[in-house]
Design a protein around this motif. Structure first.
Motif, PDB file in Angstrom:
ATOM      1  N   ARG A 185      49.062  66.751 -11.929  1.00  0.00           N
ATOM      2  CA  ARG A 185      49.535  68.106 -11.504  1.00  0.00           C
ATOM      3  C   ARG A 185      48.550  69.218 -11.830  1.00  0.00           C
ATOM      4  O   ARG A 185      48.165  70.121 -11.127  1.00  0.00           O
ATOM      5  CB  ARG A 185      50.901  68.208 -11.991  1.00  0.00           C
ATOM      6  CG  ARG A 185      51.883  69.050 -10.779  1.00  0.00           C
ATOM      7  CD  ARG A 185      53.167  69.350 -11.488  1.00  0.00           C
ATOM      8  NE  ARG A 185      53.401  69.491 -12.740  1.00  0.00           N
ATOM      9  CZ  ARG A 185      54.179  68.529 -13.682  1.00  0.00           C
ATOM     10  NH1 ARG A 185      54.575  67.668 -13.042  1.00  0.00           N
ATOM     11  NH2 ARG A 185      54.388  68.858 -15.022  1.00  0.00           N
ATOM     12  N   ASP A 186      48.081  69.108 -13.239  1.00  0.00           N
ATOM     13  CA  ASP A 186      47.299  69.903 -13.672  1.00  0.00           C
ATOM     14  C   ASP A 186      45.853  69.822 -13.115  1.00  0.00           C
ATOM     15  O   ASP A 186      45.228  70.903 -12.888  1.00  0.00           O
ATOM     16  CB  ASP A 186      47.038  69.861 -15.252  1.00  0.00           C
ATOM     17  CG  ASP A 186      48.198  70.163 -16.162  1.00  0.00           C
ATOM     18  OD1 ASP A 186      48.869  70.907 -15.660  1.00  0.00           O
ATOM     19  OD2 ASP A 186      48.355  70.065 -17.261  1.00  0.00           O
ATOM     20  N   LYS A 229      51.290  67.283  -6.033  1.00  0.00           N
ATOM     21  CA  LYS A 229      52.057  68.595  -6.044  1.00  0.00           C
ATOM     22  C   LYS A 229      53.532  68.160  -6.275  1.00  0.00           C
ATOM     23  O   LYS A 229      53.890  67.088  -5.904  1.00  0.00           O
ATOM     24  CB  LYS A 229      51.672  69.378  -4.795  1.00  0.00           C
ATOM     25  CG  LYS A 229      52.150  68.624  -3.526  1.00  0.00           C
ATOM     26  CD  LYS A 229      51.810  69.366  -2.200  1.00  0.00           C
ATOM     27  CE  LYS A 229      51.962  68.420  -1.045  1.00  0.00           C
ATOM     28  NZ  LYS A 229      51.418  68.976   0.068  1.00  0.00           N
ATOM     29  N   ALA A 230      54.279  69.246  -6.594  1.00  0.00           N
ATOM     30  CA  ALA A 230      55.763  68.906  -6.918  1.00  0.00           C
ATOM     31  C   ALA A 230      56.409  69.861  -5.952  1.00  0.00           C
ATOM     32  O   ALA A 230      56.235  70.840  -5.842  1.00  0.00           O
ATOM     33  CB  ALA A 230      56.097  69.198  -8.426  1.00  0.00           C
ATOM     34  N   ARG A 231      57.853  69.466  -5.640  1.00  0.00           N
ATOM     35  CA  ARG A 231      58.751  70.020  -4.899  1.00  0.00           C
ATOM     36  C   ARG A 231      60.181  69.802  -5.495  1.00  0.00           C
ATOM     37  O   ARG A 231      60.604  68.727  -5.927  1.00  0.00           O
ATOM     38  CB  ARG A 231      58.750  69.679  -3.542  1.00  0.00           C
ATOM     39  CG  ARG A 231      59.876  70.103  -2.580  1.00  0.00           C
ATOM     40  CD  ARG A 231      59.542  69.660  -1.248  1.00  0.00           C
ATOM     41  NE  ARG A 231      60.120  68.348  -1.131  1.00  0.00           N
ATOM     42  CZ  ARG A 231      61.375  67.879  -1.219  1.00  0.00           C
ATOM     43  NH1 ARG A 231      62.430  68.708  -1.077  1.00  0.00           N
ATOM     44  NH2 ARG A 231      61.638  66.707  -1.125  1.00  0.00           N
ATOM     45  N   VAL A 245      62.644  66.648  -9.030  1.00  0.00           N
ATOM     46  CA  VAL A 245      61.473  67.149  -8.711  1.00  0.00           C
ATOM     47  C   VAL A 245      60.776  66.116  -7.785  1.00  0.00           C
ATOM     48  O   VAL A 245      60.734  64.794  -8.349  1.00  0.00           O
ATOM     49  CB  VAL A 245      60.873  67.486  -9.944  1.00  0.00           C
ATOM     50  CG1 VAL A 245      59.352  67.817  -9.589  1.00  0.00           C
ATOM     51  CG2 VAL A 245      61.366  68.514 -10.636  1.00  0.00           C
ATOM     52  N   TYR A 246      60.235  66.164  -6.738  1.00  0.00           N
ATOM     53  CA  TYR A 246      59.719  65.419  -6.046  1.00  0.00           C
ATOM     54  C   TYR A 246      58.213  65.378  -5.803  1.00  0.00           C
ATOM     55  O   TYR A 246      57.687  66.499  -5.878  1.00  0.00           O
ATOM     56  CB  TYR A 246      60.146  65.227  -4.482  1.00  0.00           C
ATOM     57  CG  TYR A 246      61.510  64.832  -4.291  1.00  0.00           C
ATOM     58  CD1 TYR A 246      62.012  63.349  -4.170  1.00  0.00           C
ATOM     59  CD2 TYR A 246      62.558  65.597  -4.555  1.00  0.00           C
ATOM     60  CE1 TYR A 246      63.297  63.063  -4.025  1.00  0.00           C
ATOM     61  CE2 TYR A 246      63.920  65.196  -4.300  1.00  0.00           C
ATOM     62  CZ  TYR A 246      64.134  63.922  -4.260  1.00  0.00           C
ATOM     63  OH  TYR A 246      65.487  63.578  -3.892  1.00  0.00           O
ATOM     64  N   ASP A 275      46.418  65.921  -1.462  1.00  0.00           N
ATOM     65  CA  ASP A 275      45.126  65.972  -0.542  1.00  0.00           C
ATOM     66  C   ASP A 275      45.016  64.901   0.287  1.00  0.00           C
ATOM     67  O   ASP A 275      45.376  63.560  -0.430  1.00  0.00           O
ATOM     68  CB  ASP A 275      43.980  66.262  -1.434  1.00  0.00           C
ATOM     69  CG  ASP A 275      42.792  66.693  -0.566  1.00  0.00           C
ATOM     70  OD1 ASP A 275      42.615  66.095   0.536  1.00  0.00           O
ATOM     71  OD2 ASP A 275      42.047  67.579  -0.897  1.00  0.00           O
ATOM     72  N   ASP A 276      44.978  64.787   1.467  1.00  0.00           N
ATOM     73  CA  ASP A 276      44.937  63.438   2.489  1.00  0.00           C
ATOM     74  C   ASP A 276      43.636  62.780   2.027  1.00  0.00           C
ATOM     75  O   ASP A 276      43.615  61.425   1.970  1.00  0.00           O
ATOM     76  CB  ASP A 276      44.692  63.852   3.804  1.00  0.00           C
ATOM     77  CG  ASP A 276      46.077  64.265   4.363  1.00  0.00           C
ATOM     78  OD1 ASP A 276      47.159  64.052   3.802  1.00  0.00           O
ATOM     79  OD2 ASP A 276      46.055  64.959   5.549  1.00  0.00           O
ATOM     80  N   ARG A 277      42.700  63.373   1.554  1.00  0.00           N
ATOM     81  CA  ARG A 277      41.374  62.872   1.141  1.00  0.00           C
ATOM     82  C   ARG A 277      41.583  61.999  -0.075  1.00  0.00           C
ATOM     83  O   ARG A 277      41.129  60.625  -0.239  1.00  0.00           O
ATOM     84  CB  ARG A 277      40.491  63.851   0.636  1.00  0.00           C
ATOM     85  CG  ARG A 277      39.718  64.766   1.794  1.00  0.00           C
ATOM     86  CD  ARG A 277      38.769  65.541   1.367  1.00  0.00           C
ATOM     87  NE  ARG A 277      39.222  66.579   0.409  1.00  0.00           N
ATOM     88  CZ  ARG A 277      38.833  67.411  -0.212  1.00  0.00           C
ATOM     89  NH1 ARG A 277      37.682  67.790  -0.135  1.00  0.00           N
ATOM     90  NH2 ARG A 277      39.346  68.253  -1.124  1.00  0.00           N
TER      91      ARG A 277
END
Length: 112
Positions: free
Chosen positions: A65-66, A71-73, A79-80, A85-87
Motif C-alpha cells: 500500500r505504501d 489500494k484498499a477499500r 477492508v478489500y 494499476d493494470d500494468r
C-alpha cells in the motif's frame, strides 16, 4: 508486434521499475500480488488463499500500500484490497506465464 527496446526511454524509468521489482521480490508480497490478479479480496480471503499468517500478511499489505501497488477499500468492518494499476496485473500475469507450473503432459510413445 513489439516495439524495439529504446534504452534512453528505459533509462528514464529504470529507477521506478527497479523499486517496483524490489517490492515484489519478497515471496509473500509476490503471492499477494498474484492472488489479487484474480480480483479484490479482504485479509481473511487472502490469508486462506496464500496461507500466510495474518500478521505477516498485514505487514506486507501495508508495504504494498505504501508503495502504491495495492489500494484498499473499506466496506463496513472489512477492508478489500486490489491491485492499484493494470500494468502491475500484466506484469504478474507475465511472471506467472513464464515461471508458473507447466501442465503435466504424458510422455510420447514412439512406435517401432
Amino acid at each position: 508486434m513489439t516495439k524495439p527496446l529504446n534504452i534512453k526511454d528505459l533509462k528514464a524509468r529504470a529507477e521506478g521499475v527497479s523499486a517496483l521489482l524490489k517490492e515484489l521480490s519478497h515471496p509473500n508480497r509476490l503471492l499477494i500480488a498474484c492472488a489479487l490478479t484474480e480480483g479484490e479480496m479482504n485479509v481473511s480471503e487472502l490469508e486462506a488463499e496464500i496461507e500466510v499468517p495474518q500478521p505477516h500478511l498485514s505487514r506486507d499489505l501495508a508495504r504494498l500500500r505504501d508503495a502504491k501497488l495495492v489500494k484498499a477499500r473499506r466496506e463496513s468492518k472489512n477492508v478489500y484490497y486490489s491491485l492499484a494499476d493494470d500494468r502491475l496485473s500484466n506484469l504478474i500475469d507475465a511472471l506467472c506465464d513464464a515461471f508458473g507450473p507447466k501442465p503435466i503432459t504424458k510422455p510420447k510413445v514412439r512406435k517401432i
